[in-house]
Design an enzyme around this catalytic site. Structure first.
Site, PDB file in Angstrom:
ATOM      1  CG  HIS A  70      28.873  33.315  50.203  1.00  0.00           C
ATOM      2  ND1 HIS A  70      29.325  33.352  48.905  1.00  0.00           N
ATOM      3  CD2 HIS A  70      27.644  33.901  50.183  1.00  0.00           C
ATOM      4  CE1 HIS A  70      28.416  33.930  48.139  1.00  0.00           C
ATOM      5  NE2 HIS A  70      27.378  34.269  48.891  1.00  0.00           N
ATOM      6  CD  GLU A  71      24.941  33.711  52.774  1.00  0.00           C
ATOM      7  OE1 GLU A  71      24.552  34.899  52.740  1.00  0.00           O
ATOM      8  OE2 GLU A  71      24.859  32.963  51.776  1.00  0.00           O
ATOM      9  CG  HIS A 129      28.865  44.966  50.756  1.00  0.00           C
ATOM     10  ND1 HIS A 129      28.381  44.539  49.543  1.00  0.00           N
ATOM     11  CD2 HIS A 129      29.432  46.164  50.521  1.00  0.00           C
ATOM     12  CE1 HIS A 129      28.655  45.444  48.619  1.00  0.00           C
ATOM     13  NE2 HIS A 129      29.284  46.441  49.194  1.00  0.00           N
TER      14      HIS A 129
HETATM   15 ZN   LIG Z   1      25.787  35.436  48.281  1.00  0.00          ZN
END
Ligand SMILES: [Zn+2]
Length: 685
Positions: free
Chosen positions: A469-470, A476
């Site tokens: 997730h991180e 991004h």
């Molecule tokens: Zn997050």
């Protein structure tokens, strides 16, 4: 002080974390604020026609230096908190906030942007630059640039007070978490708790010069105790301590966050009304993907309506099992996690601690990097850099042609003085600079169990998902191709779309062809058996209804609190607590403990940036599930789908609206179907 004597003023490369000391903070911040104010004066008093190069560029340059230095201070304060650093941080925070508030209200700079926007030359700027100018104009309005002098002064005072209250909220929570410890002499009292956790608890007691075991409220201690300890009284003890942190019921009522919540809500509403909005939720949504509070509330209630029957079924199953198999006549809040693990172990015959033995750190990171390298065509290599703690690792991402793309730090383990949770933060943002490109750098921070007794760190599957997730946030930030500060990486991305790339990455942790490559039993070296994975997959949606309504409860509480709750009145709810109770009545299925003080530790909303924005997790989950469904169609490690996701979503950052990026990638607007299917909530009515 100069670059020579103050490492915070050195912008030639990565932050000099081995040299930054608390005494460097004030002189660096003062010098950078003075520089930035000088740059703003020059811009504001320049009589020439405003252009990109005379307004936007010099402002970006000085803000970039301030962001980088202050970002390093903020980061250190969060991950290696000491009293000296906290003092230095807190002494400078009001100055930094005041600077940004002043800039946001500087009508002279606002006028330069308006003039720039009105010129024919504006049409010749590329899309990213146009977007940045439009965002700046929007943010000036939201910062009070159009207020009269009295309004501006009041607005600024409110912002400073809010920043101070948020810091206090976070400190109370951190202090309350760290202040609590429970020592257990006899291992028998901890029956059920996994061996690794016991080893860590014993080491923690020894570090305090005591025999036995030390339990704390930090996640790697609290979670396994509440999940696995057979002793119901012990579970209740830690549950109560955890649930009452920073509240009137804790051992330190001076850290009660409830009064802060009241003040925060009043000030947020006042700030919104100064700007001409009815309430804080309306302001919060201006720069977001969702159009207005009603749209969000309807979205949350629609999902709640679909999920609640599944949640009720989940809870009834737990209560039946607790009564029939565990002799617990009534399922209490401190039993839920424990009973869930027991039922899961029985129904699926595995537990997370067994699975964990297959996920040693190096294997997991290698597996993660393989996914990213395959679908995005990049290479990740470990490098060397100055760090703030010896356990921190540093990596570089290179493109196919070996050009540097970005760099990141991995700070994985929980420790004292480190803020809980997991997050990604930007250290350096990509932008064009004289002579080339400033490459992006990210901090990736988790609170996982550290290696114990010479064995490598091992992670639960949930923790592996957290890392993915991180890392999605990190990609991004790092795979952006935008060269304009303010809209590159995660900058300028709508809040409710920020979780798209991160939640998207989680999906890979459920793909056998991906997951098997990141497993190696820590003792035997064997890979994860397929049959164990099949059980995990079958268990994936175990209690997903309960999990969904829990998220919806928090999202709905947050949105109603900032849209319909009146901090000055009594109707329709006299207190935030009464609103929370009403939301639970509507959405939740798990009864709450009488001592529950959840609101006082809801840091996302009262100390983080998620106020009137918590819904964004679910909102973005719709986007991420729907995005991943293209990989399900074309192949989960499809470089073609990966290239499209990188080109249309990750690389674009905040340079265009998230909805446009999504449609460009997926070929149509987002749909709910994939999320419901991934969560096993396909209605059969
Ligand atoms: Zn997050």
């Amino acid at each position: 002080m100069t670059t020579e004597t103050n490492p915070l003023l050195d912008f030639s490369g990565l932050p000099r974390f081995d040299q930054i000391r608390p005494e460097h903070v004030t002189p660096a911040v003062d010098a950078l604020l003075a520089d930035a104010r000088r740059a703003i004066e020059t811009i504001a008093t320049n009589p020439a026609t405003p252009t990109w190069n005379t307004v936007v560029e010099p402002l970006a340059e000085s803000l970039d230096r301030l962001d980088r230095a202050w970002g390093a201070v903020r980061h250190l304060n969060a991950v290696v908190n000491t009293p000296e650093l906290r003092d230095a941080h807190n002494a400078n925070l009001p100055k930094v906030v005041a600077f940004h508030t002043d800039l946001g209200q500087d009508l002279r700079v606002y006028d330069k942007y308006r003039a720039l926007r009105a010129q024919p030359a504006f049409a010749t700027l590329d899309a990213a630059r146009k977007r940045l100018v439009d965002n700046e104009l929007r943010d000036f309005k939201l910062s009070g640039a159009e207020l009269d002098d009295a309004g501006k002064a009041r607005f600024k005072a409110v912002q400073e007070a809010l920043a101070d209250l948020s810091t206090q909220f976070e400190e109370h929570l951190l202090d309350a978490t760290n202040a609590w410890a429970h020592y257990v002499d006899d291992a028998a009292a901890l029956a059920g708790v996994p061996d690794d956790v016991l080893a860590e608890a014993r080491a923690a007691a020894q570090a305090d010069g005591r025999a036995g075991y030390k339990l704390t409220l930090r996640m790697p201690s609290f979670l396994p105790v509440i999940q696995y300890a057979h002793d119901r009284d012990l579970r209740r003890l830690v549950h109560e301590a955890y649930s009452t942190r920073a509240s009137d019921l804790s051992a330190h009522p001076e850290w009660d966050n409830a009064p802060l919540v009241g003040q925060i809500l009043e000030l947020r509403r006042e700030a919104a009304q100064l700007l001409g909005y009815g309430n804080y939720a309306q302001v919060s949504l201006v720069p977001k993907m969702a159009q207005n509070p009603d749209e969000v509330i309807a979205f949350l209630r629609d999902l709640a309506r679909r999920a609640k029957p599944f949640a009720e079924r989940d809870f009834a199953g737990l209560a039946d099992f607790a009564r029939d198999e565990l002799g617990l006549a009534e399922l209490m809040p401190w039993d839920v996690a424990y009973v869930a693990e027991q039922l899961k172990a029985k129904r699926y015959a595995y537990n997370e601690q067994d699975v964990r033995q297959y996920f040693p750190e190096d294997q997991v990171l290698a597996g993660l990097f393989r996914v990213v390298e395959t679908i995005y065509g990049v290479r990740i290599r470990e490098g060397r850099a100055a760090v703030w703690h010896p356990s921190v690792r540093f990596f570089r991402i290179h493109d196919r042609n070996d050009a540097l793309v970005g760099e990141f730090y991995f700070d994985l383990y929980a420790r004292e003085g480190k803020q809980g949770g997991a997050w990604m933060d930007d250290a350096i943002n990509r932008r064009s600079v004289r002579g080339g490109i400033q490459h992006p750098v990210a901090y990736l921070t988790c609170n996982l169990s550290a290696p114990v007794g010479g064995k490598p760190a091992t992670f639960t599957h949930d923790e592996v998902i957290t890392i993915f997730h991180e890392f999605g946030h990190g990609l991004h930030q790092l795979l952006t191709r935008v060269d304009v500060a303010g809209v590159s990486g995660i900058q300028g991305v709508e809040w409710d779309a920020v979780e798209l790339p991160s939640q998207f990455m989680e999906n890979f942790c459920w793909e056998w062809d991906v997951l098997r490559h990141m497993t190696r039993h820590v003792d035997t070296g064997a890979p994860l058996p397929r049959e164990l994975f099949d059980k995990m997959l079958a268990a994936k949606n175990f209690l997903s209804g309960m999990g969904t309504v829990r998220q919806l409860e928090m999202g709905l509480f947050d949105m109603l609190l900032h849209d319909q709750f009146d901090p000055a009145g009594t109707a329709p709810w006299p207190t935030p607590g009464a609103l929370l109770a009403a939301v639970r009545e509507e959405v939740a299925v798990v009864p709450r403990a009488p001592y529950d003080r959840f609101m006082e530790s809801f840091a996302h909303v009262f100390a983080g940036g998620y106020a009137a924005g918590y819904y964004s997790y679910k909102w973005a989950e719709v986007l991420s599930a729907d995005a991943f469904s293209l990989f399900e169609e074309e192949g989960v490690l499809s470089p073609a789908a990966g290239a499209r996701f990188r080109d249309e979503v990750l690389a674009r950052g905040g340079s265009r609206p998230a909805l446009e990026s999504f449609v460009a990638f997926r070929g149509r607007p987002p749909q709910l179907d994939a999320l419901l299917r991934h969560n096993g909530m396909v209605a059969t009515e």
